[in-house]
Motif scaffolding. Structure first.
Motif: not given
Length: 189
Positions: A143-155, A157-164
């Motif tokens: 459940v945690c892996i699926l939640f994190a993967a879904r969150l990472a591929h959502a907008p 997650g894209l904003i987090l990558k931009a912040i990084r």
């Protein structure tokens, strides 16, 4: 055989910890030294509610998540405004303070910890053996892996990558960088 199953249960727990830390460090680029303390907060809240107040395992999970989220938000709001090496030092200080509190409070039974923690159960079925607990931990891990993967591929997650990659450029695009940093810290914790 029970010991091997216990090791696999611990592996599943550490995978959950690594996945949540990946959200913070891998996607947002925040170095969090205090991450394990929040895992301890969730574990202690669950244990205290089960041992001292007789709550069922399913009821303790939302309470532990909420408590860890509130504590992490209270810590993240001031600390994530600090940048660079100062944030790492602040994160290490948070880890030290939270670990000291968990080991010295009366409600956490000080450094002695808890004995007689009941086995988790769902809907009247108690998971007594490590074999059954392996499947419970495996389910939570998935459940945690699926939640994190879904969150990472959502907008989000894209904003987090931009912040990084470039915090200033992301902020110049109109994104509230502090909000996203606090949000990923709370979600990860």
């Amino acid at each position: 055989m029970e010991y091997v199953l216990f090791i696999f249960i611990n592996i599943n727990m550490y995978i959950v910890l690594a996945v949540s830390l990946n959200l913070i460090m891998g996607y947002a680029g925040l170095i969090s030294v205090s991450h394990a303390a929040f895992m301890g907060i969730g574990a202690y809240v669950t244990t205290i509610l089960m041992v001292q107040f007789g709550w069922s395992f399913l009821l303790t999970l939302p309470a532990a998540l909420l408590f860890a989220a509130v504590i992490s938000a209270l810590i993240a709001i001031p600390s994530l405004r600090v940048k660079g090496d100062h944030y790492i030092v602040m994160s290490f200080g948070i880890q030290f303070i939270l670990t000291s509190l968990l080991n010295n409070l009366n409600i956490t039974n000080r450094a002695m910890g808890f004995a007689g923690i009941p086995k988790p159960g769902f809907f009247g079925f108690t998971f007594e053996s490590n074999f059954a607990l392996l499947f419970v931990s495996l389910g939570f891990m998935l459940v945690c892996i699926l939640f994190a993967a879904r969150l990472a591929h959502a907008p989000f997650g894209l904003i987090l990558k931009a912040i990084r990659e470039d915090e200033n450029a992301t902020e110049s695009l109109g994104k509230n960088v502090v909000f996203y940093k606090v949000a990923v810290f709370v979600i990860g914790c």
